[in-house]
Write an enzyme that holds these catalytic residues in place. Structure first.
Site, PDB file in Angstrom:
ATOM      1  N   ASN A  84      29.211  21.114 -36.911  1.00 54.65           N
ATOM      2  CA  ASN A  84      28.903  22.352 -37.620  1.00 54.65           C
ATOM      3  C   ASN A  84      29.758  23.499 -37.093  1.00 54.65           C
ATOM      4  O   ASN A  84      30.105  23.553 -35.922  1.00 54.65           O
ATOM      5  CB  ASN A  84      27.403  22.676 -37.589  1.00 54.65           C
ATOM      6  CG  ASN A  84      26.800  22.771 -36.210  1.00 54.65           C
ATOM      7  OD1 ASN A  84      27.101  21.975 -35.325  1.00 54.65           O
ATOM      8  ND2 ASN A  84      25.915  23.733 -36.023  1.00 54.65           N
ATOM      9  N   GLU A 123      29.810  27.647 -37.433  1.00 50.68           N
ATOM     10  CA  GLU A 123      29.091  28.838 -37.877  1.00 50.68           C
ATOM     11  C   GLU A 123      30.015  30.045 -37.971  1.00 50.68           C
ATOM     12  O   GLU A 123      31.144  30.025 -37.480  1.00 50.68           O
ATOM     13  CB  GLU A 123      27.934  29.140 -36.924  1.00 50.68           C
ATOM     14  CG  GLU A 123      26.865  28.080 -36.956  1.00 50.68           C
ATOM     15  CD  GLU A 123      25.689  28.375 -36.048  1.00 50.68           C
ATOM     16  OE1 GLU A 123      24.691  27.651 -36.164  1.00 50.68           O
ATOM     17  OE2 GLU A 123      25.749  29.302 -35.219  1.00 50.68           O
ATOM     18  N   CYS A 169      28.012  22.751 -42.394  1.00 50.47           N
ATOM     19  CA  CYS A 169      27.329  21.665 -41.686  1.00 50.47           C
ATOM     20  C   CYS A 169      28.307  20.571 -41.273  1.00 50.47           C
ATOM     21  O   CYS A 169      29.336  20.353 -41.924  1.00 50.47           O
ATOM     22  CB  CYS A 169      26.249  21.058 -42.570  1.00 50.47           C
ATOM     23  SG  CYS A 169      24.941  22.191 -43.044  1.00 50.47           S
ATOM     24  N   GLU A 224      28.025  17.342 -41.509  1.00 55.70           N
ATOM     25  CA  GLU A 224      28.151  16.255 -42.472  1.00 55.70           C
ATOM     26  C   GLU A 224      29.193  16.569 -43.547  1.00 55.70           C
ATOM     27  O   GLU A 224      30.014  15.732 -43.919  1.00 55.70           O
ATOM     28  CB  GLU A 224      26.805  15.965 -43.148  1.00 55.70           C
ATOM     29  CG  GLU A 224      25.719  15.532 -42.195  1.00 55.70           C
ATOM     30  CD  GLU A 224      24.880  16.687 -41.642  1.00 55.70           C
ATOM     31  OE1 GLU A 224      25.454  17.735 -41.251  1.00 55.70           O
ATOM     32  OE2 GLU A 224      23.653  16.537 -41.591  1.00 55.70           O
ATOM     33  N   CYS A 243      23.774  18.985 -47.836  1.00 53.61           N
ATOM     34  CA  CYS A 243      24.541  17.828 -47.355  1.00 53.61           C
ATOM     35  C   CYS A 243      24.115  16.556 -48.074  1.00 53.61           C
ATOM     36  O   CYS A 243      24.953  15.715 -48.406  1.00 53.61           O
ATOM     37  CB  CYS A 243      24.387  17.681 -45.849  1.00 53.61           C
ATOM     38  SG  CYS A 243      25.296  18.944 -44.931  1.00 53.61           S
TER      39      CYS A 243
END
Length: 160
Positions: free
Chosen positions: A62, A64, A73, A75, A115
């Site tokens: 991830n 941010e 994210c 994934e 996701c």
């Protein structure tokens, strides 16, 4: 009116030692990716690894941003990286693990709704299931045989 029952089928493993070697390796590599996450705001690091049909393993974590929700994210970072580097190669499995910098994550952490939808798009398009393994930092691991089992009443391109 008729009531319907919606359920998911999968497996719960009590520890990494119960997993097959390939699955254990994916989880372990997801933990390595998790440690490289950039999550200074949530302090919740997630790592993901994807096994492609050609044997390639792709990782993501991830990322941010101070301008919430501009982050991404793990994934989706991993699946988009896999798709951009290996277009058309079948995705076999994805492993996900999460840890907090403030407490120990003991319960399995599955993919968020965005996701799930994104991963399902790849599963639907390749017409083959994608196995998913997910865990927290420690503890049990959940394995499901298909993303579709985590996203009942899914939306896909056939509706467009």
């Amino acid at each position: 009116m008729k009531k319907i029952d919606i359920s998911s089928n999968g497996y719960i493993f009590n520890s990494l030692s119960e997993l097959e070697e390939e699955d254990r390796k994916l989880i372990e590599l997801a933990a390595v990716a998790r440690k490289k996450a950039y999550a200074p705001y949530s302090k919740f690091n997630v790592g993901a690894t994807i096994l492609l049909d050609n044997g390639t393993i792709i990782s993501g974590n991830n990322q941010e941003n101070a301008a919430y929700p501009s982050g991404m994210c793990a994934e989706r970072v991993a699946i988009w990286k896999a798709s951009s580097e290996f277009p058309g190669v079948t995705v076999k499995k994805i492993a996900i693990t999460a840890a907090s910098l403030e407490y120990t994550v003991k319960d399995p952490v599955g993919p968020c709704g965005a996701c799930r939808q994104t991963l399902y798009e790849y599963e639907f398009n390749q017409k083959e299931p994608i196995q998913i393994l997910f865990m927290g930092e420690t503890g049990k691991i959940i394995k499901v045989e298909s993303l579709a089992s985590l996203l009942p009443f899914s939306f896909n391109s056939s509706f467009l």
